[in-house]
Enzyme design. Structure first.
Site, PDB file in Angstrom:
ATOM      1  N   HIS A  22       0.826  -1.201   0.000  1.00  0.00           N
ATOM      2  CA  HIS A  22       0.000   0.000   0.000  1.00  0.00           C
ATOM      3  C   HIS A  22       0.865   1.258   0.000  1.00  0.00           C
ATOM      4  O   HIS A  22       0.529   2.248  -0.670  1.00  0.00           O
ATOM      5  CB  HIS A  22      -0.918   0.017   1.227  1.00  0.00           C
ATOM      6  CG  HIS A  22      -2.044  -0.963   1.141  1.00  0.00           C
ATOM      7  ND1 HIS A  22      -3.364  -0.622   1.327  1.00  0.00           N
ATOM      8  CD2 HIS A  22      -2.048  -2.297   0.869  1.00  0.00           C
ATOM      9  CE1 HIS A  22      -4.129  -1.686   1.192  1.00  0.00           C
ATOM     10  NE2 HIS A  22      -3.343  -2.723   0.932  1.00  0.00           N
ATOM     11  N   ASP A 127      -6.673   5.013   3.071  1.00  0.00           N
ATOM     12  CA  ASP A 127      -6.994   3.622   2.815  1.00  0.00           C
ATOM     13  C   ASP A 127      -8.424   3.366   3.277  1.00  0.00           C
ATOM     14  O   ASP A 127      -8.905   4.000   4.218  1.00  0.00           O
ATOM     15  CB  ASP A 127      -6.029   2.710   3.588  1.00  0.00           C
ATOM     16  CG  ASP A 127      -5.181   1.857   2.655  1.00  0.00           C
ATOM     17  OD1 ASP A 127      -5.778   1.150   1.833  1.00  0.00           O
ATOM     18  OD2 ASP A 127      -3.943   1.914   2.754  1.00  0.00           O
TER      19      ASP A 127
END
Length: 350
Positions: A22, A127
């Site tokens: 990520h 996120d």
């Protein structure tokens, strides 16, 4: 009077999940925005800030800064210094890691309160696994965007599996193929192939957590995805029905062409090797950055790949390539035995 070509400068606050798969696309997106004259602050932990720090922003005079926040690993029962999900000793600790990640809300809110009105971010990009960012966005009156580092194919599959309650029958076998409904293509999946939160029905909290994720996504101003329309047009069209706005902004990996790559092998070497093989003949073996496989399992997997007589690319993450596995490779002369048809990558793949 400002030039007509001059773009307004906005301040973007990035809140990524602390795992390499990520953090890489988040930092790539930061570069893309900063190259357009925007200001980006990325929430980091000290160890991750050190791991991802390079001279890129300095060399290109980009307005990118890290905001290091203490990560409360030990407070939730994680090993000291465990600040990235891909460094967890066991996937069973994923829930604790998310718990520690959620504890970043308070220090981040305190940091925001210390900013004057001109310094506050104009947009939060987070996120999906941080629903509390919606509270921050409302409190400080800033826009919020959810960033998915995966494809629309993955997002639509996940949505439809949950919506149609594909695996809600508890007596269903872990290895029984089940058709995922309402997709552009015929896709079958087994329960064993689901990610941690999708299959661990023993944890009643898992459904609650996933519901919070979906609610946070639905309330966001927009959803951005590290993909592009031409790659998966049917899945982009289908998934955009479930969010306010869907913007495909990938592939963000292109922003790594002028800076240090995370890959442990040169891109050209892997591409040249692939070009030397017959079309549609190569097996790609990779279990991602989160899962841990025992040495004996990897040894058996290697023997299976050798016996298959098929060309293969085998990616073994850093934490899985142990001294015991390295000893086995050398004693078995494994790489020499599969030379020419086996490409073994230790670490991050291009």
């Amino acid at each position: 009077m400002a030039s007509l070509n001059q773009q307004p400068i906005h301040h973007f606050l990035f809140i990524p999940l602390m795992t390499r798969s990520h953090l890489i696309p988040f930092t790539d997106l930061a570069k893309a925005l900063a190259h357009h004259g925007q200001q980006v602050t990325i929430v980091m932990t000290p160890l991750n800030a050190a791991r991802f720090s390079d001279d890129y922003a300095i060399n290109f005079n980009l307005n990118i800064q890290f905001l290091p926040l203490y990560f409360p690993a030990q407070e939730v029962g994680l090993p000291q210094g465990c600040e990235a999900m891909d460094s967890l000793p066991s996937p069973d600790m994923a829930t604790k890691f998310l718990q520690a990640s959620n504890m970043l809300q308070q220090p981040l809110e305190k940091w925001l309160q210390g900013l004057d009105s001109l310094s506050l971010p104009s947009c939060i990009i987070s996120d999906v696994c941080f629903p509390w960012t919606s509270i921050l966005a409302l409190k400080f009156n800033v826009s919020r965007v959810v960033f998915h580092t995966v494809s629309c194919f993955t997002l639509l599959c996940s949505h439809n599996i949950d919506h149609y309650k594909v695996f809600d029958e508890r007596d269903k076998s872990d290895f029984e193929p089940v058709l995922v409904p309402d997709l552009p293509d015929r896709i079958e999946i087994t329960k064993a192939q689901l990610p941690f939160f999708g299959k661990n029905k023993a944890l009643d909290d898992s459904k609650k957590v996933l519901k919070q994720f979906k609610e946070a996504e639905a309330s966001a101003m927009a959803v951005v995805v590290n993909s592009f329309q031409e790659l998966e047009p049917g899945y982009v069209k289908a998934y955009q029905k479930f969010v306010n706005n869907l913007w495909c902004i990938g592939p963000l990996c292109l922003y790594n062409k002028t800076t240090r790559s995370e890959a442990s092998i040169d891109d050209h070497k892997s591409l040249n090797w692939l070009d030397s093989q017959k079309p549609n003949s190569v097996i790609y073996v990779c279990f991602g950055s989160l899962f841990h496989i025992f040495d004996q399992q990897l040894m058996e997997l290697g023997l299976g790949l050798e016996t298959s007589n098929c060309p293969f690319v085998w990616v073994i993450k850093e934490g899985s390539y142990t001294a015991e596995l390295d000893k086995w490779f050398k004693e078995q002369n494994f790489e020499e035995r599969v030379k020419g048809r086996g490409l073994i990558i230790r670490g991050w793949a291009p």
